[in-house]
Design a protein around this motif. Structure first.
Motif, PDB file in Angstrom:
ATOM      1  N   ASP A   4       3.814   5.707   9.425  1.00  0.00           N
ATOM      2  CA  ASP A   4       4.621   4.456   9.214  1.00  0.00           C
ATOM      3  C   ASP A   4       5.800   4.422   9.682  1.00  0.00           C
ATOM      4  O   ASP A   4       6.716   3.504   9.657  1.00  0.00           O
ATOM      5  CB  ASP A   4       4.616   3.781   7.721  1.00  0.00           C
ATOM      6  N   PHE A   5       6.303   5.751   9.802  1.00  0.00           N
ATOM      7  CA  PHE A   5       7.840   6.046   9.924  1.00  0.00           C
ATOM      8  C   PHE A   5       8.184   5.425  11.349  1.00  0.00           C
ATOM      9  O   PHE A   5       9.239   4.758  11.291  1.00  0.00           O
ATOM     10  CB  PHE A   5       8.014   7.421  10.244  1.00  0.00           C
ATOM     11  N   TYR A  18      11.938  12.252   3.485  1.00  0.00           N
ATOM     12  CA  TYR A  18      12.438  12.705   2.288  1.00  0.00           C
ATOM     13  C   TYR A  18      11.356  11.683   1.154  1.00  0.00           C
ATOM     14  O   TYR A  18      11.266  12.001   0.353  1.00  0.00           O
ATOM     15  CB  TYR A  18      13.722  12.257   1.978  1.00  0.00           C
ATOM     16  N   MET A  19      11.611  10.233   1.402  1.00  0.00           N
ATOM     17  CA  MET A  19      11.123   9.360   0.528  1.00  0.00           C
ATOM     18  C   MET A  19       9.586   9.470   0.326  1.00  0.00           C
ATOM     19  O   MET A  19       9.271   9.543  -0.739  1.00  0.00           O
ATOM     20  CB  MET A  19      11.074   7.783   0.945  1.00  0.00           C
ATOM     21  N   VAL A  35       4.497   0.398   1.308  1.00  0.00           N
ATOM     22  CA  VAL A  35       4.928  -0.471   2.478  1.00  0.00           C
ATOM     23  C   VAL A  35       4.104  -1.965   2.485  1.00  0.00           C
ATOM     24  O   VAL A  35       2.899  -1.635   1.685  1.00  0.00           O
ATOM     25  CB  VAL A  35       4.838   0.171   3.717  1.00  0.00           C
ATOM     26  N   SER A  36       4.481  -2.602   3.290  1.00  0.00           N
ATOM     27  CA  SER A  36       3.617  -3.953   3.416  1.00  0.00           C
ATOM     28  C   SER A  36       2.258  -3.422   4.112  1.00  0.00           C
ATOM     29  O   SER A  36       2.357  -2.801   4.928  1.00  0.00           O
ATOM     30  CB  SER A  36       4.270  -4.908   4.168  1.00  0.00           C
ATOM     31  N   ARG A  43       0.808  -1.177   0.079  1.00  0.00           N
ATOM     32  CA  ARG A  43       0.026   0.007  -0.110  1.00  0.00           C
ATOM     33  C   ARG A  43       1.021   1.344  -0.120  1.00  0.00           C
ATOM     34  O   ARG A  43       2.085   1.015   0.213  1.00  0.00           O
ATOM     35  CB  ARG A  43      -0.881   0.066   1.071  1.00  0.00           C
ATOM     36  N   GLU A  44       0.194   2.421  -0.106  1.00  0.00           N
ATOM     37  CA  GLU A  44       1.226   3.639  -0.101  1.00  0.00           C
ATOM     38  C   GLU A  44       1.609   3.837   1.270  1.00  0.00           C
ATOM     39  O   GLU A  44       0.658   3.694   2.367  1.00  0.00           O
ATOM     40  CB  GLU A  44       0.171   4.563  -0.727  1.00  0.00           C
TER      41      GLU A  44
END
Length: 62
Positions: free
Chosen positions: A23-24, A45-46, A54-55, A17-18
């Motif tokens: 998620d950090f 940055y990403m 990410v999963s 998924r986006e």
């Protein structure tokens, strides 16, 4: 290497998924487990400059 990738030959990838800022923390924990250190500001940055995927299943690293 040079050239253009023929994307029709790539296998489909599912279970992603986006990524998002929430998620950090999970991503840094995963980084510490796998490489011994987090990435700090790299994740921000990403998210802002690239596509962050990410999963979907937080129990499966990636």
């Amino acid at each position: 290497m040079a050239g253009t990738v023929d994307r029709s030959t790539l296998p489909a990838v599912d279970g992603l998924r986006e990524g998002r800022a929430g998620d950090f923390e999970w991503m840094d924990r995963l980084d510490r487990q796998l490489r011994g250190a987090g990435h700090g500001p790299d994740h921000g940055y990403m998210l802002g400059a690239m596509r962050l995927a990410v999963s979907r299943d937080m129990t499966k690293p990636g």
